[in-house]
Enzyme design. Sequence first.
Site, PDB file in Angstrom:
ATOM      1  N   GLY A  10      64.247   8.390 -57.447  1.00 16.17           N
ATOM      2  CA  GLY A  10      65.400   8.500 -56.569  1.00 16.17           C
ATOM      3  C   GLY A  10      65.734   9.946 -56.241  1.00 16.17           C
ATOM      4  O   GLY A  10      65.121  10.885 -56.761  1.00 16.17           O
ATOM      5  N   THR A  35      56.700  19.184 -45.863  1.00 16.77           N
ATOM      6  CA  THR A  35      56.564  18.305 -44.705  1.00 16.77           C
ATOM      7  C   THR A  35      57.852  18.156 -43.905  1.00 16.77           C
ATOM      8  O   THR A  35      57.880  17.454 -42.907  1.00 16.77           O
ATOM      9  CB  THR A  35      56.111  16.905 -45.161  1.00 16.77           C
ATOM     10  OG1 THR A  35      57.108  16.369 -46.024  1.00 16.77           O
ATOM     11  CG2 THR A  35      54.767  16.971 -45.862  1.00 16.77           C
ATOM     12  N   HIS A  50      64.601  25.686 -52.549  1.00 20.66           N
ATOM     13  CA  HIS A  50      63.289  25.246 -53.058  1.00 20.66           C
ATOM     14  C   HIS A  50      62.301  26.407 -53.031  1.00 20.66           C
ATOM     15  O   HIS A  50      61.578  26.641 -54.005  1.00 20.66           O
ATOM     16  CB  HIS A  50      62.745  24.080 -52.225  1.00 20.66           C
ATOM     17  CG  HIS A  50      63.166  22.736 -52.689  1.00 20.66           C
ATOM     18  ND1 HIS A  50      62.294  21.863 -53.280  1.00 20.66           N
ATOM     19  CD2 HIS A  50      64.361  22.102 -52.646  1.00 20.66           C
ATOM     20  CE1 HIS A  50      62.929  20.748 -53.593  1.00 20.66           C
ATOM     21  NE2 HIS A  50      64.186  20.864 -53.212  1.00 20.66           N
TER      22      HIS A  50
END
Length: 169
Positions: A10, A35, A50
């Site tokens: 999740g 992506t 990130h």
Amino acid sequence: MSRIILITGGQRSGKSTKAEEMALALADHPVYVATAHVWDDEFRERVRRHQERRGEQWTNIEEERHLSRHDLTGRVVVVDCVTLWLTNFFFANDANVDKSLAEAQAEFDTFTRHDATYIFVTNEIGLGGVSDNALQRKFTDLQGWMNQYIAARADEVLLMVCGLAIKIK
């Protein structure tokens, strides 16, 4: 010989962190294939965080659909994530699930034909019940079928729950 690892779970379950840890354990300079299509400022900030967390040892590639454009033979590759990758096919194909699935499967097969270690991150979005939104139901079907497709070809499948990895395959 290529190796495929699928990490599912999740939102905020620790999937990306686990994928990055695995990649760094296998290679000093892994590849990160992002992506995502950046839709808004909040998402842009998420991408920035990130990238900051990964650091300079990573080779970063941004590719919304055509992963096979990149020959990553001999590398350890994290593809993050299948859900966002499928979203790009889904909207490019006017929400046509069959066409999106066929294109994604063909692209997956072409990309993973190279001898490399692939760590795919995906979301298990079908666990939360059936949506009352028709478009969401179509996408959930697409996601579930693609997850099954990758899992069937994977050497290893992990389910992340609360930051903990559970080996499925």
